[in-house]
Design a protein around this motif. Structure first.
Motif, PDB file in Angstrom:
ATOM      1  N   MET A   1       0.810  -1.195   0.000  1.00 53.06           N
ATOM      2  CA  MET A   1       0.000   0.000   0.000  1.00 53.06           C
ATOM      3  C   MET A   1       0.851   1.255   0.000  1.00 53.06           C
ATOM      4  SD  MET A   1      -3.164  -0.984   2.524  1.00 53.06           S
ATOM      5  CE  MET A   1      -3.928   0.610   2.476  1.00 53.06           C
ATOM      6  N   GLY A   2       1.943   1.278   0.796  1.00 48.61           N
ATOM      7  CA  GLY A   2       2.752   2.477   0.814  1.00 48.61           C
ATOM      8  C   GLY A   2       3.996   2.339   1.664  1.00 48.61           C
ATOM      9  N   ARG A   3       5.044   3.052   1.262  1.00 44.43           N
ATOM     10  CA  ARG A   3       6.300   3.073   2.006  1.00 44.43           C
ATOM     11  C   ARG A   3       6.501   4.469   2.573  1.00 44.43           C
ATOM     12  NH1 ARG A   3      10.840  -0.077  -1.377  1.00 44.43           N
ATOM     13  NH2 ARG A   3      12.075   1.205  -0.006  1.00 44.43           N
ATOM     14  N   GLN A   4       6.953   4.519   3.804  1.00 45.33           N
ATOM     15  CA  GLN A   4       7.275   5.772   4.479  1.00 45.33           C
ATOM     16  C   GLN A   4       8.648   5.593   5.121  1.00 45.33           C
ATOM     17  OE1 GLN A   4       5.377   8.572   4.410  1.00 45.33           O
ATOM     18  NE2 GLN A   4       3.969   7.466   3.083  1.00 45.33           N
ATOM     19  N   PRO A   5       9.327   6.675   5.524  1.00 48.37           N
ATOM     20  CA  PRO A   5      10.641   6.544   6.144  1.00 48.37           C
ATOM     21  C   PRO A   5      10.627   5.702   7.428  1.00 48.37           C
ATOM     22  CG  PRO A   5      10.241   8.816   5.510  1.00 48.37           C
ATOM     23  CD  PRO A   5       8.954   8.067   5.296  1.00 48.37           C
ATOM     24  N   PHE A   6       9.494   5.613   8.101  1.00 44.57           N
ATOM     25  CA  PHE A   6       9.401   4.893   9.373  1.00 44.57           C
ATOM     26  C   PHE A   6       8.910   3.458   9.225  1.00 44.57           C
ATOM     27  CE2 PHE A   6       5.646   7.500   8.671  1.00 44.57           C
ATOM     28  CZ  PHE A   6       4.628   6.554   8.699  1.00 44.57           C
ATOM     29  N   GLY A   7       8.458   3.054   8.024  1.00 45.49           N
ATOM     30  CA  GLY A   7       7.972   1.692   7.836  1.00 45.49           C
ATOM     31  C   GLY A   7       7.101   1.568   6.607  1.00 45.49           C
ATOM     32  N   VAL A   8       6.373   0.471   6.543  1.00 45.97           N
ATOM     33  CA  VAL A   8       5.508   0.208   5.387  1.00 45.97           C
ATOM     34  C   VAL A   8       4.086  -0.089   5.846  1.00 45.97           C
ATOM     35  CG1 VAL A   8       7.295  -0.624   3.832  1.00 45.97           C
ATOM     36  CG2 VAL A   8       6.197  -2.222   5.350  1.00 45.97           C
ATOM     37  N   PHE A   9       3.127   0.376   5.061  1.00 43.78           N
ATOM     38  CA  PHE A   9       1.723   0.052   5.260  1.00 43.78           C
ATOM     39  C   PHE A   9       1.357  -1.003   4.231  1.00 43.78           C
ATOM     40  CE2 PHE A   9       2.044   4.358   6.870  1.00 43.78           C
ATOM     41  CZ  PHE A   9       1.298   4.303   8.024  1.00 43.78           C
ATOM     42  N   PHE A  10       0.544  -1.970   4.621  1.00 43.75           N
ATOM     43  CA  PHE A  10       0.176  -3.019   3.683  1.00 43.75           C
ATOM     44  C   PHE A  10      -1.157  -3.638   4.046  1.00 43.75           C
ATOM     45  CE2 PHE A  10       2.871  -4.741   6.953  1.00 43.75           C
ATOM     46  CZ  PHE A  10       2.247  -5.910   7.328  1.00 43.75           C
ATOM     47  N   ARG A  11      -1.661  -4.470   3.137  1.00 48.99           N
ATOM     48  CA  ARG A  11      -2.915  -5.186   3.353  1.00 48.99           C
ATOM     49  C   ARG A  11      -2.623  -6.555   3.946  1.00 48.99           C
ATOM     50  NH1 ARG A  11      -3.699  -3.285  -2.120  1.00 48.99           N
ATOM     51  NH2 ARG A  11      -5.094  -1.507  -2.051  1.00 48.99           N
ATOM     52  N   ILE A  12      -3.598  -7.073   4.675  1.00 48.60           N
ATOM     53  CA  ILE A  12      -3.504  -8.419   5.230  1.00 48.60           C
ATOM     54  C   ILE A  12      -4.488  -9.297   4.478  1.00 48.60           C
ATOM     55  CG2 ILE A  12      -3.834  -9.842   7.271  1.00 48.60           C
ATOM     56  CD1 ILE A  12      -3.102  -7.404   8.957  1.00 48.60           C
ATOM     57  N   ASP A  13      -3.990 -10.390   3.902  1.00 47.24           N
ATOM     58  CA  ASP A  13      -4.868 -11.317   3.176  1.00 47.24           C
ATOM     59  C   ASP A  13      -6.033 -11.740   4.051  1.00 47.24           C
ATOM     60  OD1 ASP A  13      -3.227 -11.234   0.959  1.00 47.24           O
ATOM     61  OD2 ASP A  13      -2.265 -13.165   1.355  1.00 47.24           O
ATOM     62  N   GLY A  14      -7.227 -11.657   3.517  1.00 47.97           N
ATOM     63  CA  GLY A  14      -8.420 -12.101   4.225  1.00 47.97           C
ATOM     64  C   GLY A  14      -8.999 -11.100   5.208  1.00 47.97           C
ATOM     65  N   VAL A  15      -8.371  -9.939   5.371  1.00 44.97           N
ATOM     66  CA  VAL A  15      -8.867  -8.908   6.288  1.00 44.97           C
ATOM     67  C   VAL A  15      -8.884  -7.579   5.528  1.00 44.97           C
ATOM     68  CG1 VAL A  15      -8.651  -7.896   8.587  1.00 44.97           C
ATOM     69  CG2 VAL A  15      -7.703 -10.165   8.147  1.00 44.97           C
ATOM     70  N   PRO A  16      -9.873  -7.375   4.665  1.00 44.88           N
ATOM     71  CA  PRO A  16      -9.868  -6.231   3.756  1.00 44.88           C
ATOM     72  C   PRO A  16      -9.913  -4.859   4.424  1.00 44.88           C
ATOM     73  CG  PRO A  16     -11.983  -7.362   3.678  1.00 44.88           C
ATOM     74  CD  PRO A  16     -11.068  -8.203   4.524  1.00 44.88           C
ATOM     75  N   ASN A  17     -10.458  -4.730   5.622  1.00 47.04           N
ATOM     76  CA  ASN A  17     -10.567  -3.423   6.274  1.00 47.04           C
ATOM     77  C   ASN A  17      -9.367  -3.067   7.143  1.00 47.04           C
ATOM     78  OD1 ASN A  17     -13.089  -2.982   5.125  1.00 47.04           O
ATOM     79  ND2 ASN A  17     -14.132  -4.017   6.801  1.00 47.04           N
ATOM     80  N   MET A  31      17.351  -6.070   7.217  1.00 47.85           N
ATOM     81  CA  MET A  31      16.240  -6.193   6.273  1.00 47.85           C
ATOM     82  C   MET A  31      15.860  -4.807   5.768  1.00 47.85           C
ATOM     83  SD  MET A  31      12.472  -7.795   6.948  1.00 47.85           S
ATOM     84  CE  MET A  31      11.297  -8.009   5.622  1.00 47.85           C
ATOM     85  N   GLY A  32      15.778  -4.646   4.468  1.00 49.47           N
ATOM     86  CA  GLY A  32      15.355  -3.383   3.888  1.00 49.47           C
ATOM     87  C   GLY A  32      13.841  -3.325   3.805  1.00 49.47           C
ATOM     88  N   LEU A  33      13.324  -2.155   3.475  1.00 52.66           N
ATOM     89  CA  LEU A  33      11.880  -2.020   3.291  1.00 52.66           C
ATOM     90  C   LEU A  33      11.437  -2.879   2.112  1.00 52.66           C
ATOM     91  CD1 LEU A  33      11.295   1.821   3.677  1.00 52.66           C
ATOM     92  CD2 LEU A  33      10.657   0.027   5.274  1.00 52.66           C
ATOM     93  N   PRO A  34      10.369  -3.633   2.252  1.00 54.27           N
ATOM     94  CA  PRO A  34       9.864  -4.409   1.124  1.00 54.27           C
ATOM     95  C   PRO A  34       9.445  -3.478  -0.010  1.00 54.27           C
ATOM     96  CG  PRO A  34       8.796  -5.081   3.170  1.00 54.27           C
ATOM     97  CD  PRO A  34       9.574  -3.840   3.457  1.00 54.27           C
TER      98      PRO A  34
END
Length: 66
Positions: A1-17, A31-34
């Motif tokens: 969903m998105g990368r920011q300097p502090f981490g990443v936002f993403f979706r979880i399979d099976g939990v759309p909200n 580990m680098g940012l995905p």
């Protein structure tokens, strides 16, 4: 969903909200940012029911949870 300097936002399979955040400080050492669109594995370390926010600790690629 998105990368920011502090981490990443993403979706979880099976939990759309859910809005998940993996913070850099909780990622495995070295580990680098995905990249956008990458699939990741991790474990939920905190959640808030009222706004569907989830904090996730990522695992190294191919690593199983302890």
């Amino acid at each position: 969903m998105g990368r920011q300097p502090f981490g990443v936002f993403f979706r979880i399979d099976g939990v759309p909200n859910a809005v998940a955040l993996a913070e850099i400080i909780s990622m495995p050492e070295g580990m680098g940012l995905p990249s956008l669109g990458a699939r990741v594995r991790g474990e939920v370390v905190a959640h808030a029911d009222h706004n569907c926010q989830v904090r996730v600790r990522l695992h190294e690629a191919g690593a199983a949870p302890e």
